[in-house]
Write a protein that holds these residues in place. Structure first.
Motif, PDB file in Angstrom:
ATOM      1  N   MET A 211       0.685  -1.197   0.018  1.00  0.00           N
ATOM      2  CA  MET A 211       0.218   0.049  -0.051  1.00  0.00           C
ATOM      3  C   MET A 211       0.912   1.274   0.211  1.00  0.00           C
ATOM      4  SD  MET A 211      -3.192   1.206   2.699  1.00  0.00           S
ATOM      5  CE  MET A 211      -3.282   2.728   2.727  1.00  0.00           C
ATOM      6  N   GLU A 212       0.159   2.405  -0.675  1.00  0.00           N
ATOM      7  CA  GLU A 212       1.181   3.457  -0.661  1.00  0.00           C
ATOM      8  C   GLU A 212       0.690   4.543   0.510  1.00  0.00           C
ATOM      9  OE1 GLU A 212       1.522   5.912  -4.516  1.00  0.00           O
ATOM     10  OE2 GLU A 212       0.270   6.822  -3.585  1.00  0.00           O
ATOM     11  N   TYR A 213       1.712   4.969   1.381  1.00  0.00           N
ATOM     12  CA  TYR A 213       1.839   5.802   2.428  1.00  0.00           C
ATOM     13  C   TYR A 213       2.168   7.247   2.060  1.00  0.00           C
ATOM     14  CZ  TYR A 213      -0.026   2.022   5.142  1.00  0.00           C
ATOM     15  OH  TYR A 213      -0.426   1.028   5.750  1.00  0.00           O
ATOM     16  N   ILE A 214       1.620   8.165   2.522  1.00  0.00           N
ATOM     17  CA  ILE A 214       1.927   9.459   2.330  1.00  0.00           C
ATOM     18  C   ILE A 214       2.106  10.304   3.523  1.00  0.00           C
ATOM     19  CG2 ILE A 214       1.551  11.985   1.267  1.00  0.00           C
ATOM     20  CD1 ILE A 214      -0.420  10.410  -0.772  1.00  0.00           C
TER      21      ILE A 214
ATOM     22  N   PHE B  93      14.104   4.813   6.584  1.00  0.00           N
ATOM     23  CA  PHE B  93      13.171   4.075   5.431  1.00  0.00           C
ATOM     24  C   PHE B  93      13.994   3.123   5.066  1.00  0.00           C
ATOM     25  CE2 PHE B  93      10.590   7.876   6.142  1.00  0.00           C
ATOM     26  CZ  PHE B  93       9.244   7.290   6.174  1.00  0.00           C
ATOM     27  N   SER B  94      15.264   3.272   4.439  1.00  0.00           N
ATOM     28  CA  SER B  94      16.231   2.272   3.749  1.00  0.00           C
ATOM     29  C   SER B  94      16.438   1.068   4.774  1.00  0.00           C
ATOM     30  CB  SER B  94      17.221   3.106   3.132  1.00  0.00           C
ATOM     31  OG  SER B  94      18.150   3.156   4.307  1.00  0.00           O
ATOM     32  N   ALA B  95      16.647   1.093   6.048  1.00  0.00           N
ATOM     33  CA  ALA B  95      17.236   0.267   6.841  1.00  0.00           C
ATOM     34  C   ALA B  95      16.021  -0.710   6.810  1.00  0.00           C
ATOM     35  CB  ALA B  95      17.114   0.871   8.441  1.00  0.00           C
ATOM     36  N   ARG B  96      14.710  -0.652   6.532  1.00  0.00           N
ATOM     37  CA  ARG B  96      13.775  -1.439   6.437  1.00  0.00           C
ATOM     38  C   ARG B  96      13.466  -2.070   5.040  1.00  0.00           C
ATOM     39  NH1 ARG B  96      13.528   1.603  10.790  1.00  0.00           N
ATOM     40  NH2 ARG B  96      12.653   1.023  12.553  1.00  0.00           N
ATOM     41  N   GLY B  97      14.325  -1.450   4.092  1.00  0.00           N
ATOM     42  CA  GLY B  97      14.398  -2.097   2.806  1.00  0.00           C
ATOM     43  C   GLY B  97      13.016  -1.202   2.102  1.00  0.00           C
ATOM     44  N   TYR B  98      12.660  -0.016   2.712  1.00  0.00           N
ATOM     45  CA  TYR B  98      11.671   0.441   1.929  1.00  0.00           C
ATOM     46  C   TYR B  98      12.053   1.652   0.831  1.00  0.00           C
ATOM     47  CZ  TYR B  98       8.225  -1.568   4.853  1.00  0.00           C
ATOM     48  OH  TYR B  98       7.559  -2.519   5.538  1.00  0.00           O
ATOM     49  N   ASN B  99      11.570   1.688  -0.225  1.00  0.00           N
ATOM     50  CA  ASN B  99      12.014   2.564  -1.249  1.00  0.00           C
ATOM     51  C   ASN B  99      11.168   3.732  -1.219  1.00  0.00           C
ATOM     52  OD1 ASN B  99      13.561   3.876  -3.245  1.00  0.00           O
ATOM     53  ND2 ASN B  99      12.529   2.615  -4.845  1.00  0.00           N
ATOM     54  N   ILE B 100      11.475   4.830  -1.215  1.00  0.00           N
ATOM     55  CA  ILE B 100      10.891   6.264  -0.784  1.00  0.00           C
ATOM     56  C   ILE B 100      10.625   6.641  -2.602  1.00  0.00           C
ATOM     57  CG2 ILE B 100      10.902   8.617  -0.689  1.00  0.00           C
ATOM     58  CD1 ILE B 100      12.405   7.954   1.770  1.00  0.00           C
TER      59      ILE B 100
ATOM     60  N   VAL C 200       6.689   9.736   0.067  1.00  0.00           N
ATOM     61  CA  VAL C 200       5.460   8.972  -0.442  1.00  0.00           C
ATOM     62  C   VAL C 200       6.494   7.373  -0.520  1.00  0.00           C
ATOM     63  CG1 VAL C 200       3.939   7.933  -2.203  1.00  0.00           C
ATOM     64  CG2 VAL C 200       4.357  10.450  -1.945  1.00  0.00           C
ATOM     65  N   VAL C 201       5.846   6.290   0.039  1.00  0.00           N
ATOM     66  CA  VAL C 201       6.372   5.287   0.232  1.00  0.00           C
ATOM     67  C   VAL C 201       5.527   3.889   0.214  1.00  0.00           C
ATOM     68  CG1 VAL C 201       6.442   5.223   2.751  1.00  0.00           C
ATOM     69  CG2 VAL C 201       8.357   4.120   1.474  1.00  0.00           C
ATOM     70  N   ASP C 202       5.837   2.851  -0.314  1.00  0.00           N
ATOM     71  CA  ASP C 202       5.179   1.512  -0.361  1.00  0.00           C
ATOM     72  C   ASP C 202       5.568   0.851   0.857  1.00  0.00           C
ATOM     73  OD1 ASP C 202       3.362   1.421  -2.525  1.00  0.00           O
ATOM     74  OD2 ASP C 202       4.881   1.826  -3.831  1.00  0.00           O
ATOM     75  N   GLY C 203       4.721   0.091   1.454  1.00  0.00           N
ATOM     76  CA  GLY C 203       4.834  -0.794   2.459  1.00  0.00           C
ATOM     77  C   GLY C 203       3.625  -1.397   3.176  1.00  0.00           C
ATOM     78  N   ASP C 204       3.797  -2.093   4.246  1.00  0.00           N
ATOM     79  CA  ASP C 204       2.796  -2.825   4.822  1.00  0.00           C
ATOM     80  C   ASP C 204       2.365  -1.868   6.279  1.00  0.00           C
ATOM     81  OD1 ASP C 204       3.901  -4.126   7.190  1.00  0.00           O
ATOM     82  OD2 ASP C 204       4.484  -5.114   5.620  1.00  0.00           O
ATOM     83  N   GLU C 205       0.968  -2.041   6.510  1.00  0.00           N
ATOM     84  CA  GLU C 205       0.501  -1.135   7.604  1.00  0.00           C
ATOM     85  C   GLU C 205       1.263  -1.361   8.738  1.00  0.00           C
ATOM     86  OE1 GLU C 205      -3.762  -1.823   8.187  1.00  0.00           O
ATOM     87  OE2 GLU C 205      -3.655  -0.481  10.027  1.00  0.00           O
ATOM     88  N   LYS C 206       1.580  -2.392   9.309  1.00  0.00           N
ATOM     89  CA  LYS C 206       2.239  -2.565  10.561  1.00  0.00           C
ATOM     90  C   LYS C 206       3.563  -2.037  10.656  1.00  0.00           C
ATOM     91  CE  LYS C 206       3.354  -6.660  13.501  1.00  0.00           C
ATOM     92  NZ  LYS C 206       3.466  -8.186  13.348  1.00  0.00           N
ATOM     93  N   ILE C 207       4.477  -2.122   9.801  1.00  0.00           N
ATOM     94  CA  ILE C 207       5.728  -1.567   9.698  1.00  0.00           C
ATOM     95  C   ILE C 207       5.625   0.021   9.541  1.00  0.00           C
ATOM     96  CG2 ILE C 207       8.004  -1.766   8.874  1.00  0.00           C
ATOM     97  CD1 ILE C 207       7.604  -4.438   8.782  1.00  0.00           C
ATOM     98  N   MET C 208       4.834   0.436   8.616  1.00  0.00           N
ATOM     99  CA  MET C 208       4.621   1.851   8.374  1.00  0.00           C
ATOM    100  C   MET C 208       4.247   2.458   9.829  1.00  0.00           C
ATOM    101  SD  MET C 208       5.527   3.263   5.732  1.00  0.00           S
ATOM    102  CE  MET C 208       6.491   2.103   4.913  1.00  0.00           C
ATOM    103  N   ASP C 209       3.479   1.907  10.785  1.00  0.00           N
ATOM    104  CA  ASP C 209       3.113   2.307  12.168  1.00  0.00           C
ATOM    105  C   ASP C 209       4.558   2.644  12.814  1.00  0.00           C
ATOM    106  OD1 ASP C 209       0.465   2.746  11.676  1.00  0.00           O
ATOM    107  OD2 ASP C 209      -0.225   0.936  12.577  1.00  0.00           O
ATOM    108  N   GLN C 210       5.340   1.436  12.667  1.00  0.00           N
ATOM    109  CA  GLN C 210       6.512   1.281  13.297  1.00  0.00           C
ATOM    110  C   GLN C 210       7.346   2.807  12.880  1.00  0.00           C
ATOM    111  OE1 GLN C 210       8.877  -2.015  13.213  1.00  0.00           O
ATOM    112  NE2 GLN C 210       7.103  -3.355  14.098  1.00  0.00           N
ATOM    113  N   VAL C 211       7.455   2.756  11.534  1.00  0.00           N
ATOM    114  CA  VAL C 211       8.194   4.028  11.046  1.00  0.00           C
ATOM    115  C   VAL C 211       7.617   5.345  11.727  1.00  0.00           C
ATOM    116  CG1 VAL C 211       8.597   5.157   8.716  1.00  0.00           C
ATOM    117  CG2 VAL C 211       8.930   2.771   8.851  1.00  0.00           C
ATOM    118  N   LYS C 212       6.427   5.459  11.522  1.00  0.00           N
ATOM    119  CA  LYS C 212       5.656   6.665  12.021  1.00  0.00           C
ATOM    120  C   LYS C 212       6.199   7.102  13.367  1.00  0.00           C
ATOM    121  CE  LYS C 212       1.096   6.944  11.843  1.00  0.00           C
ATOM    122  NZ  LYS C 212      -0.126   6.664  11.331  1.00  0.00           N
ATOM    123  N   LYS C 213       6.106   5.766  14.207  1.00  0.00           N
ATOM    124  CA  LYS C 213       6.636   5.981  15.768  1.00  0.00           C
ATOM    125  C   LYS C 213       8.097   6.336  15.632  1.00  0.00           C
ATOM    126  CE  LYS C 213       3.237   3.133  17.886  1.00  0.00           C
ATOM    127  NZ  LYS C 213       3.098   1.621  17.916  1.00  0.00           N
ATOM    128  N   GLN C 214       9.024   6.010  14.811  1.00  0.00           N
ATOM    129  CA  GLN C 214      10.213   6.164  15.001  1.00  0.00           C
ATOM    130  C   GLN C 214      10.404   7.653  14.423  1.00  0.00           C
ATOM    131  OE1 GLN C 214      12.916   4.238  15.729  1.00  0.00           O
ATOM    132  NE2 GLN C 214      11.829   2.363  15.974  1.00  0.00           N
TER     133      GLN C 214
END
Lengths: 158, 158
Positions: free
Chosen positions: A1-4, A23-30, A49-63
């Motif tokens: 899913m795409e997150y903004i 982001f890159s530490a988790r292998g996500y491409n911006i 704007v980044v593609d990823g799954d909900e669970k990890i995006m919640d973590q990224v947001k917290k970080q």
């Protein structure tokens, strides 16, 4: 899913490196990133704007919220929003071709910003889909080069 | 001095982190950055605007060229170029104020992209100076929020 994410950050060296590292530490491409000063020159706004799954995006947001240089994180993913992107595109065009390109420019409300004997450069703005469609159409004329700013977003007013 | 680099890179995770690290390790602040896909989806173009001195910028350029994910580095600093930036800006405006904002929008060829009872959102494009001037003018109306894409550049045709 795409997150903004719209992220307000301190405008100083190293902030971008720390955020992109996150982001890159988790292998996500911006897939798209814009950074610009706000009306307060000490604060910049990043739209990520980044593609990823909900669970990890919640973590990224917290970080992101934990980073000392981050002032505010707004997740625009599911909010009504205004999204715009700018495209500069230089297309092969001799005098004969030029009028066809100008016609396409008019349809897409693009501006002609440079012309030479062999090419035309257009400036266009819009949502990602519109910009994608314009590029697709101009591929038939051989694109010399193009630059996209990536997407900037603001939440819509209620 | 202000330097502008146009960098073609592989579109994959970690590239942005490595490049921003390269600048921040030297204490340089990237004042503007845009990243967008090119017509080849495996390749992205980054436009990086950064302040620094000549000697160290030459080193940064060499280091950029050495990165395995970097396809091409063009130093646009001293070349004739087309430079554009996009601004989304939401300004406080009741019905009475609205016509004043619309007048300013017309002068700057900005588009009105959203209106509510209490605010107006504009979209404007242009060179940095024009965008700065518009923001300065709108400060008189209390800016709610704004997002700038940062600057995208292409070399002018000869």
């Amino acid at each position: 899913m795409e997150y903004i994410f719209s992220v307000l950050v301190e405008n100083k060296p190293g902030v971008l490196a720390r955020i992109s590292q996150l982001f890159s530490a988790r292998g996500y491409n911006i897939t798209s990133l814009t950074v610009g000063e706000t009306d307060d020159p000490t604060i910049s706004r990043m739209t990520i704007v980044v593609d990823g799954d909900e669970k990890i995006m919640d973590q990224v947001k917290k970080q992101l919220n934990k980073l000392i240089d981050v002032v505010k994180v707004v997740d625009l993913t599911s909010l009504p929003q205004i999204e715009r992107e700018l495209l500069l595109i230089k297309v092969n065009a001799d005098k004969k071709m030029r009028s066809e390109i100008i016609e396409i420019a008019e349809i897409f409300r693009a501006k002609i910003v440079d012309v030479s004997d062999s090419d035309v450069t257009l400036e266009a703005t819009g949502q990602k889909d519109k910009i994608d469609a314009l590029i697709k159409l101009l591929k038939g004329y051989k694109i010399k080069e193009l630059a996209r700013t990536g997407r900037s977003c603001l939440p819509r007013s209620e």
